[in-house]
Design a protein around this motif. Structure first.
Motif, PDB file in Angstrom:
ATOM      1  N   MET A 154       0.777  -1.018   0.037  1.00 40.78           N
ATOM      2  CA  MET A 154      -0.020  -0.059  -0.144  1.00 40.78           C
ATOM      3  C   MET A 154       0.805   1.184   0.241  1.00 40.78           C
ATOM      4  O   MET A 154       2.053   1.124   0.515  1.00 40.78           O
ATOM      5  CB  MET A 154      -0.793  -0.131   1.322  1.00 40.78           C
ATOM      6  N   MET A 155       0.303   2.183  -0.453  1.00 40.68           N
ATOM      7  CA  MET A 155       1.259   3.672  -0.674  1.00 40.68           C
ATOM      8  C   MET A 155       1.027   4.396   0.777  1.00 40.68           C
ATOM      9  O   MET A 155       0.151   5.137   0.884  1.00 40.68           O
ATOM     10  CB  MET A 155       0.794   4.277  -1.863  1.00 40.68           C
ATOM     11  N   ASP A 156       2.066   3.926   1.670  1.00 43.04           N
ATOM     12  CA  ASP A 156       2.006   5.104   2.610  1.00 43.04           C
ATOM     13  C   ASP A 156       3.695   4.847   3.063  1.00 43.04           C
ATOM     14  O   ASP A 156       4.524   3.932   2.466  1.00 43.04           O
ATOM     15  CB  ASP A 156       1.228   4.465   3.898  1.00 43.04           C
ATOM     16  N   GLY A 157       3.891   5.500   3.991  1.00 39.81           N
ATOM     17  CA  GLY A 157       5.534   5.756   4.366  1.00 39.81           C
ATOM     18  C   GLY A 157       6.109   4.514   4.960  1.00 39.81           C
ATOM     19  O   GLY A 157       7.118   4.284   4.522  1.00 39.81           O
ATOM     20  N   PHE A 158       5.391   3.748   5.766  1.00 44.25           N
ATOM     21  CA  PHE A 158       5.891   2.476   6.477  1.00 44.25           C
ATOM     22  C   PHE A 158       6.272   1.430   5.282  1.00 44.25           C
ATOM     23  O   PHE A 158       7.092   0.847   5.316  1.00 44.25           O
ATOM     24  CB  PHE A 158       4.901   1.976   7.151  1.00 44.25           C
ATOM     25  N   SER A 159       5.089   1.361   4.289  1.00 38.13           N
ATOM     26  CA  SER A 159       5.524   0.481   3.197  1.00 38.13           C
ATOM     27  C   SER A 159       6.927   0.706   2.214  1.00 38.13           C
ATOM     28  O   SER A 159       7.632   0.026   2.001  1.00 38.13           O
ATOM     29  CB  SER A 159       4.230   0.391   2.106  1.00 38.13           C
ATOM     30  N   LEU A 160       6.812   2.072   2.098  1.00 37.20           N
ATOM     31  CA  LEU A 160       8.412   2.547   1.450  1.00 37.20           C
ATOM     32  C   LEU A 160       9.536   2.209   2.178  1.00 37.20           C
ATOM     33  O   LEU A 160      10.641   1.679   1.726  1.00 37.20           O
ATOM     34  CB  LEU A 160       8.143   4.052   0.864  1.00 37.20           C
ATOM     35  N   GLU A 161       9.360   2.479   3.574  1.00 33.32           N
ATOM     36  CA  GLU A 161      10.306   2.378   4.299  1.00 33.32           C
ATOM     37  C   GLU A 161      10.786   0.921   4.568  1.00 33.32           C
ATOM     38  O   GLU A 161      11.896   0.496   4.505  1.00 33.32           O
ATOM     39  CB  GLU A 161      10.266   2.894   5.658  1.00 33.32           C
ATOM     40  N   GLY A 162       9.729   0.135   4.272  1.00 28.58           N
ATOM     41  CA  GLY A 162      10.078  -1.480   4.447  1.00 28.58           C
ATOM     42  C   GLY A 162      10.721  -2.240   3.151  1.00 28.58           C
ATOM     43  O   GLY A 162      10.946  -3.143   3.344  1.00 28.58           O
ATOM     44  N   MET A 163      10.478  -1.526   2.042  1.00 27.10           N
ATOM     45  CA  MET A 163      11.195  -1.841   0.768  1.00 27.10           C
ATOM     46  C   MET A 163      12.461  -2.265   0.945  1.00 27.10           C
ATOM     47  O   MET A 163      12.900  -3.159   0.392  1.00 27.10           O
ATOM     48  CB  MET A 163      10.676  -1.026  -0.454  1.00 27.10           C
ATOM     49  N   SER A 164      13.215  -1.575   1.475  1.00 25.38           N
ATOM     50  CA  SER A 164      14.834  -1.817   1.493  1.00 25.38           C
ATOM     51  C   SER A 164      15.129  -3.111   2.195  1.00 25.38           C
ATOM     52  O   SER A 164      15.828  -3.690   2.029  1.00 25.38           O
ATOM     53  CB  SER A 164      15.549  -0.477   2.172  1.00 25.38           C
ATOM     54  N   GLU A 165      14.193  -3.380   3.463  1.00 21.97           N
ATOM     55  CA  GLU A 165      14.553  -4.559   4.262  1.00 21.97           C
ATOM     56  C   GLU A 165      13.892  -5.534   3.383  1.00 21.97           C
ATOM     57  O   GLU A 165      14.558  -6.774   3.354  1.00 21.97           O
ATOM     58  CB  GLU A 165      13.502  -4.354   5.292  1.00 21.97           C
ATOM     59  N   MET A 166      12.813  -5.363   2.675  1.00 27.88           N
ATOM     60  CA  MET A 166      12.393  -6.649   1.516  1.00 27.88           C
ATOM     61  C   MET A 166      13.527  -6.807   0.628  1.00 27.88           C
ATOM     62  O   MET A 166      13.906  -8.001   0.476  1.00 27.88           O
ATOM     63  CB  MET A 166      11.119  -6.137   0.885  1.00 27.88           C
ATOM     64  N   VAL A 167      14.258  -5.923   0.043  1.00 30.15           N
ATOM     65  CA  VAL A 167      15.352  -6.077  -0.985  1.00 30.15           C
ATOM     66  C   VAL A 167      16.415  -6.963  -0.197  1.00 30.15           C
ATOM     67  O   VAL A 167      16.929  -8.052  -0.856  1.00 30.15           O
ATOM     68  CB  VAL A 167      15.860  -4.984  -1.201  1.00 30.15           C
ATOM     69  N   ARG A 168      16.685  -6.755   1.120  1.00 27.42           N
ATOM     70  CA  ARG A 168      17.730  -7.388   1.911  1.00 27.42           C
ATOM     71  C   ARG A 168      17.525  -8.795   2.075  1.00 27.42           C
ATOM     72  O   ARG A 168      18.330  -9.926   1.899  1.00 27.42           O
ATOM     73  CB  ARG A 168      17.961  -6.745   3.055  1.00 27.42           C
ATOM     74  N   GLN A 169      16.102  -9.041   2.461  1.00 28.97           N
ATOM     75  CA  GLN A 169      15.567 -10.329   2.708  1.00 28.97           C
ATOM     76  C   GLN A 169      15.837 -11.191   1.531  1.00 28.97           C
ATOM     77  O   GLN A 169      16.007 -12.318   1.519  1.00 28.97           O
ATOM     78  CB  GLN A 169      14.209 -10.229   3.106  1.00 28.97           C
ATOM     79  N   VAL A 170      15.377 -10.677   0.278  1.00 28.12           N
ATOM     80  CA  VAL A 170      15.223 -11.546  -0.917  1.00 28.12           C
ATOM     81  C   VAL A 170      16.591 -11.723  -1.317  1.00 28.12           C
ATOM     82  O   VAL A 170      16.730 -13.111  -1.704  1.00 28.12           O
ATOM     83  CB  VAL A 170      14.467 -10.445  -1.979  1.00 28.12           C
ATOM     84  N   GLU A 171      17.616 -10.704  -1.012  1.00 37.37           N
ATOM     85  CA  GLU A 171      19.128 -11.072  -1.498  1.00 37.37           C
ATOM     86  C   GLU A 171      19.460 -12.283  -0.635  1.00 37.37           C
ATOM     87  O   GLU A 171      20.432 -13.142  -1.138  1.00 37.37           O
ATOM     88  CB  GLU A 171      19.905 -10.023  -1.422  1.00 37.37           C
TER      89      GLU A 171
END
Length: 264
Positions: A154-171
């Motif tokens: 969803m388009m909120d600040g928490f989602s955008l902030e969490g995307m970098s963590e998601m990138v790290r987890q996927v890697e």
């Protein structure tokens, strides 16, 4: 056979709804055989298809992870709609998370073997894993078994902030499953507002992860459809979300032959 995990670190972003809609579209518009795997101890996907389901009624994801399922993969599944089979969840998944935290063995690779058996038989076209928020024992097992990820946001600040963590987890997961890739980040609950439009622009400019062109617009038809246990495509064919999910499916899977026979 396509194997797709639908996951996000956050709850309430549309993971289960997306799983339901894609399964319905694949089965009914593409004529594909779909296997659903409910990896969430809340059992929302399971109870959508099996409203009277109780823990212990049938073999579940937890049984497979504990190597307690039937030897033949299909004997573990429940036929819940034409061309749609389900491996149910259960509250036992929470116990497995506790076991993993205590450092005890869990069958993280068991789900991968289960899915490989499906692929060998050639009876299933697509497997969709509905994952809980965060990296639980079951969601980790799903990421071991899947080749693609869909990340609803969803388009909120928490989602955008969490995307970098998601990138790290996927890697990190790629170190043990090098075949895993992100099919796309899916923007859900989209509506016309300055905050949402700004959030979408920021997300598309972030880089690092592919973003689906198609967004899923907010509509009351989606929560209404969950009360009557129908995919939104069946509940309201002409609704915004129904149209959007059909467009998303074509972005993911290409056009279906019967497309011209449906009024969109």
């Amino acid at each position: 056979m396509r194997t797709i995990a639908i996951i996000n670190m956050k709850g309430g972003v549309g993971k289960t709804v997306t799983t339901i809609q894609l399964a319905s579209i694949l089965a009914n518009l593409y004529g594909k055989s779909v296997a659903l795997v409910d990896c969430d101890g809340q059992c929302n996907l399971t109870r959508f298809y099996m409203p009277d389901y109780q823990d212990g009624d049938d073999l579940s994801v937890a049984d497979v992870l504990e190597n307690g399922g039937e030897c033949c993969w299909s004997d573990n599944m429940q036929l819940v709609r034409p061309r749609i089979q389900l491996l149910p969840a259960s509250a036992s998944l929470y116990r497995m998370d506790l076991t993993a935290l205590q450092g005890n063995h869990t069958g993280i690779c068991a789900l991968k073997g289960f899915v490989e058996a499906m692929a060998e038989d050639g009876e299933v076209d697509t497997v969709l894993f509905d994952c809980p928020p965060g990296f639980t024992a079951a969601s980790t097992a799903a990421l071991m078994a899947a080749r693609e990820l869909i990340i609803p946001v969803m388009m909120d600040g928490f989602s955008l902030e969490g995307m970098s963590e998601m990138v790290r987890q996927v890697e990190s997961m790629r170190q043990v499953n090098p075949n895993l890739r992100v099919a796309g980040v899916l923007i859900t609950q989209w509506h016309k507002s300055p905050a949402v439009e700004q959030g979408e622009r920021m997300l598309r400019q972030l880089g690092g992860l592919p973003i689906f062109r198609q967004v899923i617009r907010r509509t009351d038809k989606v929560p209404e459809s969950t009360f009557v246990k129908k995919p939104v495509m069946d509940y309201s064919w002409r609704s915004a979300a129904s149209y959007d999910y059909r467009a998303l499916a074509q972005e993911l899977f290409g056009p279906w032959e019967e497309a011209e026979n449906h009024a969109v």
